[in-house]
Structures are given as C-alpha cells and as structure tokens.
Design an enzyme around this catalytic site. Structure first.
Site, mmCIF file in Angstrom:
data_model
loop_
_atom_site.group_PDB
_atom_site.id
_atom_site.type_symbol
_atom_site.label_atom_id
_atom_site.label_comp_id
_atom_site.label_asym_id
_atom_site.label_seq_id
_atom_site.Cartn_x
_atom_site.Cartn_y
_atom_site.Cartn_z
ATOM 1 N N CYS A 121 37.622 48.628 41.474
ATOM 2 C CA CYS A 121 36.930 47.989 40.357
ATOM 3 C C CYS A 121 35.662 48.746 39.971
ATOM 4 O O CYS A 121 35.204 48.654 38.842
ATOM 5 C CB CYS A 121 36.590 46.550 40.701
ATOM 6 S SG CYS A 121 35.725 46.386 42.275
ATOM 7 N N GLU B 92 34.990 38.080 41.125
ATOM 8 C CA GLU B 92 34.671 39.511 41.134
ATOM 9 C C GLU B 92 35.836 40.207 40.454
ATOM 10 O O GLU B 92 36.909 40.358 41.038
ATOM 11 C CB GLU B 92 34.503 39.996 42.577
ATOM 12 C CG GLU B 92 33.336 39.357 43.313
ATOM 13 C CD GLU B 92 32.023 40.105 43.088
ATOM 14 O OE1 GLU B 92 32.067 41.321 42.839
ATOM 15 O OE2 GLU B 92 30.957 39.460 43.149
ATOM 16 N N GLY C 206 39.773 40.141 41.900
ATOM 17 C CA GLY C 206 41.049 40.528 41.290
ATOM 18 C C GLY C 206 40.902 40.762 39.804
ATOM 19 O O GLY C 206 39.832 41.155 39.328
#
Lengths: 479, 501
Positions: free
Chosen positions: A246, A207, A185
């Site tokens: 991401c 992460e 997140g």
C-alpha cells in the site's frame, strides 16, 4: 465460531486481559514466537510470495520485533491516566483521561505483509488490554497456516484466537458484534466492513490504499544525489513485495527534460539490484497468485500502454513473475493510471514543470503516502499545504513505516484511523474522561429558582471573569 | 392565498439540491479560503457577534420549541458556545502548529538509527467539507459547538439542525446566513428526506448527535464513501449513591443534572439511581423535599422547567410511567399536563429491572431508584443493563469505591460527586463508547475531530544504509538483524554503510 467469540467476551468480562502483567506476558510471548520461529516465517513468506530472508526480516520480522520491544518499554507510561486541566471555577476538582480497552476486537489482515499486518495491530490490541480475533488473509496460505498453528502455542488461547478461512468466513465474522474492527485491505472491501460495523455501531480503523505518487524534482545536477534518489525509488517500488504494498511507489512524476536521465538511472539500479533479465531475476518477490498476475498482465494489454514500455515487460506465468517494468507516459485514462497498480509496473508521467505535479496528484483520490524528492523548500511547503495524503515523505521512500512516533494511516479513500507505536495502543482504547469533585464548596447559582443575579453570576463564572464575580458578590455589579 | 404561494415557492431539497450544496462547498474549499487563519478567526468572531446580538431571539426560539427556561438557554446554549469560540480564538494558533515527532528518543535510539538522519512532524490539515447533524434538545449547543470545531480546523460545513425544534432550526438558518460566510458554511433545514439526500453525498467527515437507531443509518451511509464519523449518542447514565455522604448536596446536584438540564431530556442527564436498600429511605425523603425548593409546590407552574418536546415523546414517557408494575412505584411527582406537554419531576422506587423504563434511555423527567443490598453490586447492575452509557456518576466519600468505579465502569465519561459538569471542562474529551457513540469533541478535541493529522518525514541524502538494498546476501541479513536489535557493533557497521553507497 460463535463459541470462540463468546469465550473471548467472557475472558474480557472477567478481567483476564486487564492487568499490565498479562499484557506484558503476551507481548513477551509474541516476541518469543517470532524469535524462535524465524526460519519457519522466512519459509512461509518464501512459499507465499517468494520473499527473500533479507526482505522478510526488513519488512516483517524486524519490524515486528521492534514494535513489540518498543511497546513493552512504553506500556506502563501509556496505560497511566493523564491529568487534564481544571478551570479555577471548578476547583477543588481533579480531571483525568484514562485509557480503557474497548473489549473484543476483530483484526483483518492482508496477504502482502502477512505477518506485519496481522501481528502489528495485534500488538496494539494486546497492549490496550483487549481480547482479539485475528483473521489472516487466505491468499497467503502458508503464512495463515503458520499463524493458526503457532499462535495458540505461545499466546493465551482464551484471549487471543486466530481463525483460518476465506471471504466467506470474513462475511460471517462481520455479522457479529465487535467492540472494534481493524481492517487492512482494499477500499472496496473497506466499505463492506464499515457498512457491517454500522449495524452494531462498531468503531473501525481502515488502512486502505491508493496510488502513491513519487515526485522527482531537479536532482540530477548532483550525481550522488541522483544515484541515491534512483536507489530509493527502485527500493520503494520493487523492494516491498515487488510493488504489492500500500505504501509502494505507484507512479513517478518528473519533468520532461529529466525523463531519459531518470530512466537510465533506474535501469542501471534495477539491473544491479535484481538482475538483467527475467530469467536471472533475484532479490525480488513474486506475484501472489494467478488472479493478481492476470490483473497486472491485463494492465499492459492495451496497445497504447504496451507501447509506452521502455524497460522490462516480460512475464513468466508459471513462476508468477513479472520483471520490473518501466513505462513512459502511458495514456492517462488507461487503467494503469486510474487503478492502484499494486505490482511491479512503474509508469513515469512527464510534466512541463514539476509544479504541475500538485494538480496532477489532486486530480486523483487521496493516497496513503506522497513521496517527494526535492530540495526546494518552497516546493516542499506547497506540497504539504496543497495536497492531502496519509503521510508525506521527503527524499526517501518506505522508511516512514519504521517511525514509531509517526501515525500511520490514510485520509479520504486511503482510509481513516491510524496506528504504529502509541497510536496502536490508542486505536484499541477508549479514552475515558473522569472528573472528581468534592462536596464543598457549593455554588448556589447553579440551582433554580433562577434569578437575574444567578444568571449574571454564572455568565461571569463561565467567562472565567473572576474579578467580575468578586464585584458582583460585593454588590458592585448590577444584574 | 399568501400561504399557498409560500408553499409553492419553497423549493424541495432533494438529491439534486444536496449535490449542488456539496459541490458549492467543495469548490469553496478547494480555493483554500477556509484554510487561512484569518478566515477562521473572522468566522469565529462573527459567531460571537451572532450570539451576542441575538440572545433574546435565541431564548425566545428555545422557549417556543422546548419551553426552556431563560437561564438554561443562556447558560447551556449561548454561553457554552461562546466559551468554545473564545477558547478556539485563543488557542487556534497553537493547535494549528505542526507537532514535532520525536525520532531520536534515547530509550529507543536503536529504532531511529535506521531512519537517521531525518526529522518528522505531524501537520494538521482540514478534512475538507463536513456535515454536522444536530439534535433537538440543545439545538444551538449541539449545532454550533461542532461547527466551531469544524471552522477552527479550516473546513467548509453543512449544518443540518433538527426539525423537531423548528423555531431554533429556522433561526439558526437565518443567523448563519446573516453572520457567517455562506459560500463555506450552510444550513440545510428539513426532516428525514432532506437528511437522506444529504447523506447520499460524499462528505469528508460527519458528526452526528442523536440516537442509536439513526446513528446506524448515518454510519451505513458514510460507509459508502469511506467517510469517518463521530457519533454522539446516549444511553442510560446511572448515578450510584453511597451512604455517608452530604446527602443534601448530592440530591441538589442530581436535580441540577436531571431536571435543570432540559427536564431530563439531555444525553448526560442522570437516567436512574442505584443505592442500597438501607439508604433508600433517606434518599427518597431528600428527593421529596429538595425539588420543591427549586421548582415550587406545583412544578407544572414553574418557569424553570422545560416541557417535553412533542406529543410523541410525551406519549412515550407516559407509557413508561403507566406500565403496570411501574405506576405503583411512583413515590413523588407524576403530575402531567398533556395539553402543555408537561411532566413534573417524578421519582419511582424499585421498579422491576425488566420494565420498559429500565430498558430504554428515559430522556425525560422520570427518575427511578433501584436498590441493591450492597453498594458494590451496583457495578454489576450497570454492566448488565445493556450498552455502555455516555456518562456514569457516583456520590461517595469512600476512596476504595471511587477507585473501583473509575477502573471498572465503562462509559464515555465519569464524574464523582457531581453530575453533567464535565461537559464544561474543555480539557476532557466528550464522547461515548459502544452504544453511546464513537469519537469525541470539545476544546482541542473538536479541532482534532475535524482535522487530518498528516505525518511528514524529512530525510536527507546522506546516510543511505546499504543494508536496505539488494543484492540480499546472508551477510546483509546478519547486519540488518544486528541493526534492528540495536547491537553497538552492528550499528557501527551499518553506519559505515554511508561510505559504501
């Protein structure tokens, strides 16, 4: 909820998750779950994010199938203890490192890849022999419901549980004691997770994200390379969940003189992939919800930013769609250049010399990935040694995600810890050191009363100066 | 008069000072100085020289702080760091090399075909500016051993030694400033205020050795900056003693790990013993005669025993011994000298399982023996006694028991038929699990602890699978499924995509 967790702890304590056969059966069941429910998964992803089946297969279903299959084929190897070298002095002895499950683990996943980011860590946790509580993101509600309803039908309910809910459930879960927390997140929430974990000394893997830059060097001399570069950039920006990833390319760095060529190539590719106008947009996800939509629209509100738009910019609030948008040199202090974009807006920053990209990247916090399109070996070496990121990918985008032999994780603000392939197994294991010694022979100098002789003996022993030891024992060395 | 002036001149290390230190080190790191192999080698060689030329001073400081016997100082503090330096000097070249990642594994060929052609490697890079907070019981070892790891990985370092070993702390500060590169490696002395000031700053990694209470504070502070941590803590390391063993050797090895390791004030010291009711008498008898051979008739006179570090800990240990149902269980030892902060090796038999001495980590020379009916019951006892310990020990010749021990007991590290020695084996990672900590170091694990392992993927321009890109047609979906599932036909068709780009 506390009852569920107590059950997970009980199951773990009773050894329910220890055996390799249990782990394999769960992994096989997970594979079955995915195989038998592909259509429902596609449907849920379409509902939550407007993902097309190909994107869903490529980024979620296919990735997971691959991951389970790989884990199943390697599990026995991973679980086996590894021998460690023992110095001569300690022989006879046997040293080894044995992986052990940590216990009861908590996995928080994100909304942009609701299946991959929930189930890939789950695969790791199961393979390592833990019991698991999975908390999917409620911002992808159809996917969350699917997981809540379907996982209990296939997997061992006493060992693997899924809980639905929003941030409040997350907060409650964080008050409890876990043996590991795996979080995907934002950095902001990552801090909260780690702070909560600190109370129980729970190890965490975070992460997170960052602004993943793509450096584009001189490749325009070869038209085919330029075309491939453009495809990979477009595919790496709007391909994954319309930039809400991401590892999506956040912004581009290119030399001034190539900017217009780059923009033209990108425009062509975008039109071919996704359509000419916002009305005819296809093969691309949508923005997940109104909140994110508004956030992205606000990034374009600043007139200086709006003026830098060279392609796209149209939005459809009802459908939560923003068309692929390219900006040329928006102000560097604007929000679009200081925050992680996580959307379909691609700023292109021009530099006089591409080497300046290194300083530019270093002026921001460590990203998850740095992409560099270049064939200059010296430049590649400089990028590797002078920048820091979770991963560096040369001449492509996104594919590093598929490599099971590469650790996937961040550094600095993009997180710590890693997973994928064996790294997933490791991240949910404790590597226990084991030393087996025999009763004979006995090394007298270990024991008091201490004498100079004993001291010299042990010193020589520690330096593995076996010859010196022999001399000492034979009386040829003076203490 | 002179003392007053000294007190005034001594600067207060506050938040500003911490910020300055962090900034100075970051500026040094950014120049790339610490990354060079040469810098790392010079620093490690300088450390070897530092230890070599100052052994008497180090031994003296440890004697001041802990009455540590010269042997222990020499062996566990100086020699072990010496070994770490030499190992790093020998292997660093190898550790620093990128590790090739296999992309085309025949067992998973189907996986890598989606990314073919390419090559991949994992590159180690320093994390940056790291903070090492050490403990008072092995002030040189647990300060310098992590520093060796941090140097070998190419970082800039702040070392905060424990104020509870003041002579060692100030000697460390002086030696590090004299021998190592002070623009990149600094020692900050002090207590809680100074440590708190340091913890407010952003570090790229923190390695903390100490107790669980402070570890929580360290990790919470690290959370604010998303700083990864290694926490080397402790716990109640149990020793299971089976029957039918070489009792003399077992006893001696337990003594060596308990009282010859800083008089029990070591994180891996055997904390308590579990044995069967049947064997207990033999064991107690052995423990009644062996210590005398090591420490003499009056252990308080022995020069080979450390003292208790300070009056706080002396009082804490006294409280453990004096608890109502415990004091009567002393079967050997128990002598104390409050003025000299000495407690003799003390054995207790069958203290109540809910007594204080069985609830917290003893960290001292008291050794309770708990008895069970069957030796297998000891595993349950260990698991019910709270957090997972840093180490667990078993003395036995029974293969089945060894196997059960190794498979079921969860601890940082396990040793069969010895105690504590696993610390000296650099091929074994040293660290805890659960309450005993997270992360590990020693040997290459130290290098890894202070490195970021960066994944690098090199791709070429040929072989662009058209399946990756829109337009997304149902046909593409089928092909993608075939490719990812590894069907030969599907793969061939995907490869043909090379010509369709």
């Amino acid at each position: 909820m506390e009852k569920s967790i107590a059950e997970l702890r009980e199951t773990f304590k009773n050894g329910g998750t220890k055996s390799i056969s249990w782990r394999k059966s769960q992994l096989k069941a997970l594979l079955q779950l995915i195989n038998q429910n592909e259509d429902s998964i596609f449907k849920a992803l379409d509902q939550d994010l407007g993902k097309s089946p190909v994107e869903s297969y490529r980024d979620e279903v296919g990735v997971l199938k691959k991951s389970v299959t790989y884990t199943l084929s390697c599990l026995e190897k991973w679980v086996a203890p590894k021998k460690a070298e023992v110095p001569l002095l300690f022989l006879p002895a046997k040293a080894e490192v044995m992986p052990q499950p940590l216990g009861v683990v908590l996995i928080f996943s994100s909304w942009n890849f609701p299946f991959t980011l929930a189930l890939d860590p789950l695969i790791g946790a199961i393979s390592a022999g833990n019991t698991v509580l999975l908390k999917p993101s409620d911002l992808a509600p159809a996917c969350m419901s699917f997981l809540v309803e379907t996982i209990p039908k296939y997997l061992d309910n006493k060992a693997i549980k899924v809980v639905a809910g929003g941030a409040d459930i997350g907060v409650r879960l964080l008050q409890l004691k876990w043996d590991k927390i795996f979080f995907t997140g934002s950095p902001r929430v990552g801090r909260l997770v780690m702070a909560a974990a600190a109370k129980h000394l729970t190890p965490v893997t975070l992460e997170l994200g960052g602004k993943c830059p793509a450096i584009v060097d001189t490749l325009f001399t070869t038209p085919s390379k330029a075309k491939v570069t453009a495809k990979r950039i477009v595919g790496g920006k709007w391909g994954p969940c319309t930039g809400q990833a991401c590892i999506a390319i956040d912004y581009l760095l290119v030399e001034e003189k190539f900017a217009s060529t780059m923009i033209e190539l990108l425009k062509k590719t975008i039109k071919r992939f996704y359509g000419e106008t916002i009305k005819s947009l296809k093969n691309i996800s949508r923005i997940v919800n109104k909140h994110q939509f508004q956030r992205l629209v606000n990034l374009l509100k600043d007139p200086n930013v709006a003026n830098s738009i060279v392609y796209g910019g149209s939005v459809d609030e009802e459908k939560l769609v923003i068309e692929p948008t390219i900006l040329l040199d928006p102000p560097l202090h604007s929000e679009i250049m200081s925050e992680e974009i996580f959307g379909p807006l691609l700023p292109i920053i021009t530099l006089k010399n591409i080497e300046e990209s290194i300083n530019f990247i270093n002026s921001k916090s460590n990203p998850l990935v740095i992409y560099a399109f270049t064939e200059d070996e010296t430049f590649k070496k400089r990028i590797l040694s002078e920048t820091s990121s979770g991963t560096v990918t040369f001449n492509d985008s996104m594919v590093q995600f598929l490599c099971d032999s590469l650790p996937f994780g961040g550094v600095g603000q993009s997180g710590f810890g890693r997973y994928h392939g064996k790294y997933s197994f490791d991240t949910f294991s404790h590597e226990k050191s084991i030393l087996h010694r025999s009763f004979y022979p006995e090394i007298e100098p270990r024991y008091p009363p201490w004498t100079d002789f004993k001291l010299l003996f042990i010193k020589l022993a520690y330096e593995f100066d076996y010859f010196g030891l022999i001399l000492l024992l034979l009386g040829f060395k003076r203490s | 008069m002179l003392m007053e002036n000294k007190a005034e001149n001594k600067a207060v290390f506050d938040a500003e000072s911490a910020k300055d230190v962090a900034k100075e080190l970051r500026d040094s790191f950014v120049t790339g100085k610490t990354k060079s192999y040469r810098w790392r080698v010079t620093q490690l060689k300088a450390m070897l020289k530092m230890l070599d030329e100052n052994e008497p001073q180090i031994v003296a400081a440890l004697r001041d702080d802990l009455s540590k016997p010269e042997f222990e100082s020499s062996l566990y503090e100086i020699q072990m760091v010496n070994n770490s330096c030499r190992l790093a000097l020998k292997e660093m070249n190898h550790w620093m090399m990128p590790e090739k990642a296999k992309l085309l594994d025949t067992s998973i060929a189907k996986t890598s075909l989606t990314t073919f052609p390419s090559s991949a490697e994992i590159v180690s890079e320093p994390l940056g500016v790291v903070l090492v907070i050490s403990a008072w019981n092995y002030p040189f070892l647990v300060s310098l051993d992590p520093v060796v790891g941090a140097i070998s990985a190419g970082n800039a370092i702040v070392l905060k030694p424990s104020e509870m070993a003041p002579a060692s702390s100030s000697l460390l500060a002086k030696l590090v400033a004299d021998y190592l590169d002070s623009s990149c490696i600094k020692v900050v002395e002090g207590a809680v205020p100074e440590t708190s000031a340091l913890l407010e700053q952003k570090w790229d990694k923190i390695l903390y050795t100490g107790n669980g209470r402070v570890a929580r504070i360290v990790m919470a502070a690290a959370a604010k900056h998303l700083t990864p941590v290694v926490l080397e803590l402790g716990g109640k390391s149990p020793v299971i003693v089976d029957s039918d063993i070489n009792l003399k050797v077992a006893t001696r090895r337990i003594i060596a790990g308990k009282w010859s390791c800083n008089n029990g004030q070591a994180c891996v010291s055997p904390d308590y013993i579990i044995t069967t009711k049947d064997y207990a008498t033999k064991l107690v008898d052995s423990f009644k005669c062996e210590p005398e051979r090591f420490y003499g008739k009056d252990p308080l006179e022995s020069k080979d025993l450390s003292r208790i570090v300070n009056s706080n800990h002396f009082d804490r240990l006294s409280k453990l011994m004096d608890e109502e149902k415990v004091s009567s269980k002393i079967v050997h030892g128990g002598q104390r000298n409050e003025k000299n902060l000495q407690i003799a090796p003390t054995i207790l038999l069958d203290v109540p399982v809910n007594s204080l001495i069985m609830k917290e980590e003893i960290f001292g020379p008291l050794l309770p023996i708990i008895t069970v009916d069957k030796v297998e019951q000891s595993f349950d006892l260990i698991h019910s006694s709270g957090g997972k310990p840093l180490a667990a020990y078993l003395f036995t010749n029974n293969k089945k028991l060894k196997r059960k021990f190794v498979e079921t007991v969860s601890a940082g590290g396990l040793v069969v038929n010895d105690t504590a020695v696993h610390l000296a084996i650099h091929s074994l990672p040293f660290g805890g699990v659960g309450e005993s900590g997270m992360g590990s170091y020693h040997g290459k694990f130290s290098f890894d602890a202070f490195s970021h392992k960066k994944a690098v993927l090199y791709r070429g321009f040929a072989g662009d699978a058209f399946l990756r890109y829109p337009p997304y047609t149902p046909g593409k979906l089928t092909l993608l499924q075939a490719l990812l599932s590894g069907s030969i036909v599907g793969i061939i068709r995907a490869l043909l995509g090379w010509f369709w780009a």
